[in-house]
Motif scaffolding. Structure first.
Motif, short mmCIF file in Angstrom:
data_model
loop_
_atom_site.label_atom_id
_atom_site.label_comp_id
_atom_site.label_asym_id
_atom_site.label_seq_id
_atom_site.Cartn_x
_atom_site.Cartn_y
_atom_site.Cartn_z
N VAL A 39 28.77 35.01 44.05
CA VAL A 39 28.75 35.02 42.58
C VAL A 39 30.12 34.64 42.03
N LEU A 40 31.18 35.22 42.60
CA LEU A 40 32.53 34.90 42.13
C LEU A 40 32.88 33.43 42.36
N LEU A 41 32.50 32.90 43.50
CA LEU A 41 32.79 31.50 43.78
C LEU A 41 32.00 30.57 42.85
N PHE A 47 36.95 29.88 35.53
CA PHE A 47 38.27 30.51 35.48
C PHE A 47 39.35 29.47 35.22
N SER A 48 39.29 28.35 35.92
CA SER A 48 40.31 27.32 35.72
C SER A 48 40.25 26.75 34.31
N VAL A 53 42.87 26.46 28.95
CA VAL A 53 42.79 26.60 27.49
C VAL A 53 43.81 27.63 27.00
N VAL A 54 43.91 28.76 27.69
CA VAL A 54 44.87 29.79 27.28
C VAL A 54 46.29 29.26 27.40
N ALA A 55 46.58 28.54 28.47
CA ALA A 55 47.91 27.96 28.64
C ALA A 55 48.21 26.96 27.53
N VAL A 74 47.93 40.07 34.97
CA VAL A 74 47.24 41.29 34.54
C VAL A 74 45.73 41.09 34.62
N ILE A 75 45.26 39.96 34.15
CA ILE A 75 43.82 39.67 34.20
C ILE A 75 43.34 39.61 35.64
N ALA A 76 44.09 38.93 36.50
CA ALA A 76 43.70 38.82 37.90
C ALA A 76 43.66 40.18 38.59
#
Length: 128
Positions: A39-41, A47-48, A53-55, A74-76
């Motif tokens: 599921v995470l993969l 995530f990227s 976008v945040v950067a 912190v998020i990680a």
């Protein structure tokens, strides 16, 4: 839609875990872990996208790269802690899962300290 594939993997994993718990409980934990990893993969590309976008927003706002890096750390730590604690809890070790959660919270506080110090410095500079 990607969510249907993710939900299908999760439901199949849950069914397999339920069946395997009766037969071989240690194998059920491995299947649960494998399903979680799949599921995470499946969402790693998202995530990227979020990070880029945040950067970009931080760059436009003039935030230092170190602040954005700390935010991502912190998020990680939060996501890794939650995933790990859930797997450990599923294996049947809730007290260990709580300790992993506590460790994650302590690490988040420690990683966040430079931002808190910068905030206090900023407030102090405005008061003087």
């Amino acid at each position: 839609m990607e969510i249907f594939r993710i939900v299908a993997v999760a439901l199949i994993t849950a069914f397999c875990v339920l069946v395997l718990r009766e037969v071989k409980s240690e194998l059920a934990a491995v299947v649960a872990l494998a399903g979680g990893i799949i599921v995470l993969l499946s969402v790693i590309d998202y995530f990227s996208d979020v990070f880029s976008v945040v950067a970009d927003i931080a760059k436009r706002a003039g935030l230092a790269a170190s602040v954005v890096t700390l935010l991502f750390k912190v998020i990680a730590v939060g996501y890794i802690t939650e995933f790990s604690a859930s797997v450990i809890d599923d294996v049947g070790l809730p007290s260990l899962a709580e300790k992993v959660t506590l460790a994650g919270k302590i690490i988040i506080v420690a990683v966040s300290l430079p931002i808190v110090v910068k905030l206090f410095d900023f407030i102090a500079s405005m008061l003087t």
